[in-house]
Design an enzyme around this catalytic site. Structure first.
Site, short mmCIF file in Angstrom:
data_model
loop_
_atom_site.label_atom_id
_atom_site.label_comp_id
_atom_site.label_asym_id
_atom_site.label_seq_id
_atom_site.Cartn_x
_atom_site.Cartn_y
_atom_site.Cartn_z
N CYS A 177 -3.66 -4.15 -7.94
CA CYS A 177 -3.22 -2.75 -8.07
C CYS A 177 -3.53 -2.24 -9.47
O CYS A 177 -3.41 -1.06 -9.73
CB CYS A 177 -1.73 -2.63 -7.78
SG CYS A 177 -0.74 -3.44 -9.03
N SER A 208 0.84 -1.21 0.00
CA SER A 208 0.00 0.00 0.00
C SER A 208 0.88 1.26 0.00
O SER A 208 2.04 1.23 0.41
CB SER A 208 -0.90 -0.02 1.24
OG SER A 208 -0.09 -0.16 2.39
P1 NAD Z 1 0.50 -3.77 2.82
O1 NAD Z 1 1.14 -2.45 2.58
O2 NAD Z 1 -0.39 -3.93 3.98
O3 NAD Z 1 1.65 -4.90 3.00
C1 NAD Z 1 2.70 -5.04 2.07
C2 NAD Z 1 3.92 -5.62 2.79
O4 NAD Z 1 4.36 -4.70 3.78
C3 NAD Z 1 3.63 -6.93 3.52
O5 NAD Z 1 4.74 -7.78 3.37
C4 NAD Z 1 3.45 -6.50 4.97
O6 NAD Z 1 3.84 -7.49 5.89
C5 NAD Z 1 4.35 -5.29 5.08
N1 NAD Z 1 3.81 -4.27 5.99
C6 NAD Z 1 2.51 -4.05 6.34
N2 NAD Z 1 2.43 -2.99 7.17
C7 NAD Z 1 3.68 -2.53 7.33
C8 NAD Z 1 4.25 -1.43 8.07
N3 NAD Z 1 3.49 -0.61 8.79
N4 NAD Z 1 5.58 -1.24 8.01
C9 NAD Z 1 6.36 -2.03 7.26
N5 NAD Z 1 5.88 -3.09 6.54
C10 NAD Z 1 4.57 -3.33 6.58
O7 NAD Z 1 -0.20 -4.19 1.44
P2 NAD Z 1 -1.16 -5.43 1.19
O8 NAD Z 1 -2.47 -5.19 1.86
O9 NAD Z 1 -0.45 -6.70 1.44
O10 NAD Z 1 -1.36 -5.31 -0.39
C11 NAD Z 1 -2.32 -4.49 -0.99
C12 NAD Z 1 -1.73 -3.17 -1.42
O11 NAD Z 1 -0.61 -3.40 -2.27
C13 NAD Z 1 -2.71 -2.34 -2.24
O12 NAD Z 1 -2.58 -0.99 -1.85
C14 NAD Z 1 -2.24 -2.55 -3.67
O13 NAD Z 1 -2.59 -1.51 -4.56
C15 NAD Z 1 -0.77 -2.64 -3.46
N6 NAD Z 1 -0.11 -3.35 -4.57
C16 NAD Z 1 0.59 -2.58 -5.44
C17 NAD Z 1 1.20 -3.19 -6.53
C18 NAD Z 1 1.97 -2.37 -7.51
O14 NAD Z 1 2.60 -2.95 -8.37
N7 NAD Z 1 1.94 -1.05 -7.42
C19 NAD Z 1 1.09 -4.57 -6.71
C20 NAD Z 1 0.35 -5.32 -5.79
C21 NAD Z 1 -0.24 -4.68 -4.70
#
Ligand code: NAD
Length: 485
Positions: free
Chosen positions: A286, A231
């Site tokens: 995404c 995210s």
């Molecule tokens: P997320 O940000 O919650 O988690 C992503 C990763 O970060 C995970 O491995 C998680 O363990 C870690 N994480 C979570 N909170 C954290 C924090 N506070 N500090 C450090 N690390 C942390 O995302 P998600 O819910 O797993 O995935 C969905 C999001 O990812 C959506 O916003 C989507 O648009 C995005 N996404 C983007 C792409 C792209 O190519 N731009 C591709 C896939 C998903």
């Protein structure tokens, strides 16, 4: 068909072994049923340090293995992935909830990433120029960085890790992967296949965890490059943390993708493109189309067609071949998406199709049907914020120029598409739209291994995108030699 035994404690990969963590374990849930699939540890600080140390040690000799040999070691990996393709697709379905068709496509895209990395000898070539000054020649070479880190989201458990480590490792780096704690099974299984390919100990490592694990990986003095996908809020903080610790970083974030439909673009193929863009993977992509901008009279014909297509959509368990849409990832995600539907109603938008009323399987699965709103105010939260669920907003616009302006007002810039029969409209849109990826008569401007992938604005923090030539650039540094003999 083999899948992991229920409630198995997932291992970490450190150096030469798969190990159990001494940390706390949390449940990994099948969103179609609510059943526990496995338990994933939150790796301890000491375990993460050991994984980085193993990668750091392995780098000293791995970087000296000729690139042809490094790339050749990926060939059996592609074969193992092919051989286990169906098992991997089922694992993706079980832990993520996307349909088998979506999961198979994801695994295919992932295998293509490895095939791309197999071409590393050509990709690593530098430039040279004879006689750049009298009797002086110059050349560039690309060299690996050291220990690289991958932090990945829940929604593409097979593909996103494969955006990263095949390229990094073929380029001569070593790697520590931290997959999403919500969907870690596929990453572990693919890691097991990778470990069968005879790479030296410590070249590939895998740890688990959440925020603390990420901070430990990003801030460690021996990690050199951070690839993050997730995210926007977390992408932003990971980039800031990485920069503060002088790391190279690419952090891909969230999205709000606009699909512009011109009056000459309303047809069956457009409807199917919009449906798969908005509701494929239950909208948890995404690249999901989240807002349709219907230009001129396009809306009058398009909305009833979308409503009919939604009525035909079947909700069901992800592993059932007949399922049109699986569950969303969790009860929290479902509650968040339902809040957005409430906000959409309060904003005065017309609720054309209400996903909350969909026929869903009984039980603990976190199902939500497709929702469509029409006449959405572009300022409403459902038109601006990332919902990350099966909710489509339709905004009306008088012409192409105003639709481009509306889309460009978004804080995100991952992808946008246009549906039209006009080359002129498509050309103007492609040129003016402020996104990293553009689709023309394609609802999902998908990442393909051989091209770079990433967005602009809040959708990407960093400069080099993932995979394609950008991926090679990200995982290497250039050196220029100038010589006189
Ligand atoms: P997320 O940000 O919650 O988690 C992503 C990763 O970060 C995970 O491995 C998680 O363990 C870690 N994480 C979570 N909170 C954290 C924090 N506070 N500090 C450090 N690390 C942390 O995302 P998600 O819910 O797993 O995935 C969905 C999001 O990812 C959506 O916003 C989507 O648009 C995005 N996404 C983007 C792409 C792209 O190519 N731009 C591709 C896939 C998903």
């Amino acid at each position: 068909m083999q899948t992991l035994a229920p409630a198995r404690n997932l291992p970490m990969r450190i150096g030469d072994s798969w190990l159990q963590s001494a940390g706390e374990y949390v449940k990994v849930t099948n969103p179609s049923s609510g059943d526990a699939l496995a338990r994933v540890p939150l790796s301890t600080r000491d375990e993460i340090d050991r994984a980085i140390a193993a990668a750091h040690k392995a780098f000293r000799s791995w970087r000296d293995v000729p690139v042809v040999e490094r790339a050749r070691q990926l060939f059996p990996f592609t074969q193992l992935l092919e051989k286990n393709r169906e098992e991997l697709a089922r694992l993706v379905c079980e832990e993520n909830g996307k349909t088998l068709a979506d999961a198979r496509a994801e695994v295919r895209r992932g295998i293509e990433m490895v095939e791309f990395a197999c071409g590393m000898p050509s990709l690593l070539m530098g430039d040279s120029l004879e006689n750049i000054a009298r009797d002086i020649d110059s050349q560039t070479i690309r060299q690996p960085l050291g220990v690289c880190v991958g932090i990945t989201p829940f929604n593409f458990p097979a593909m996103v890790p494969l955006w990263m480590y095949p390229i990094a490792i073929a380029a001569g780096n070593t790697f520590v992967l931290k997959p999403s704690q919500l969907t870690p099974l596929t990453a572990v299984r693919i890691g097991e296949l990778f470990a069968e390919c005879g790479f030296p100990d410590g070249v590939f490592n895998l740890v688990h965890g959440e925020r603390e694990a990420v901070e430990a990986l990003v801030c460690h003095p021996d990690t050199r490059a951070i690839s993050f996908v997730g995210s926007s809020a977390v992408a932003k903080s990971v980039q800031a943390m990485a920069i503060a610790h002088r790391k190279r970083v690419q952090a891909l974030g969230g999205a709000k993708n606009f699909l512009v439909v011109m009056p000459d673009g309303v047809n069956e193929s457009t409807v199917s493109g919009i449906m798969s863009s908005a509701f494929g993977g239950a909208g948890e992509r995404c690249l999901a189309g989240s807002v349709v901008i219907a230009v001129g009279e396009a809306g009058e014909r398009l909305v009833p067609l979308l409503d009919t297509a939604c009525k035909r959509m079947t909700l069901g368990s992800a592993t059932d071949e007949k399922t049109g849409m699986g569950p969303v990832i969790s009860a929290q995600a479902k509650a968040r998406i339902e809040r957005y539907i409430d906000e959409g109603i309060k904003s005065g938008a017309k609720l054309v199709h209400d996903g909350r009323a969909a026929d869903a399987p009984k039980g603990e699965g976190t199902f939500l049907g497709p929702t469509v709103f029409d006449h959405v105010d572009p300022k409403a939260s459902i038109a601006r914020e990332e919902i990350f669920g099966p909710v489509l907003s339709i905004v009306r616009a008088p012409d192409l120029d105003s639709s481009i302006e509306l889309a460009n007002a978004s804080e995100y810039g991952n992808a946008a598409s246009i549906f039209t029969q006009s080359g002129g409209a498509a050309r103007k849109f492609s040129s003016r739209i402020e996104t990293g990826m553009v689709g023309v008569n394609i609802g999902v401007a998908a990442p393909m291994a051989f091209f770079p992938f990433g967005g602009v604005k809040e959708s990407m923090y960093g400069d080099a995108r993932v995979h394609g030539k950008d991926g090679v650039m990200f995982y290497t540094q250039q050196k220029v030699t100038i010589s006189r003999w």
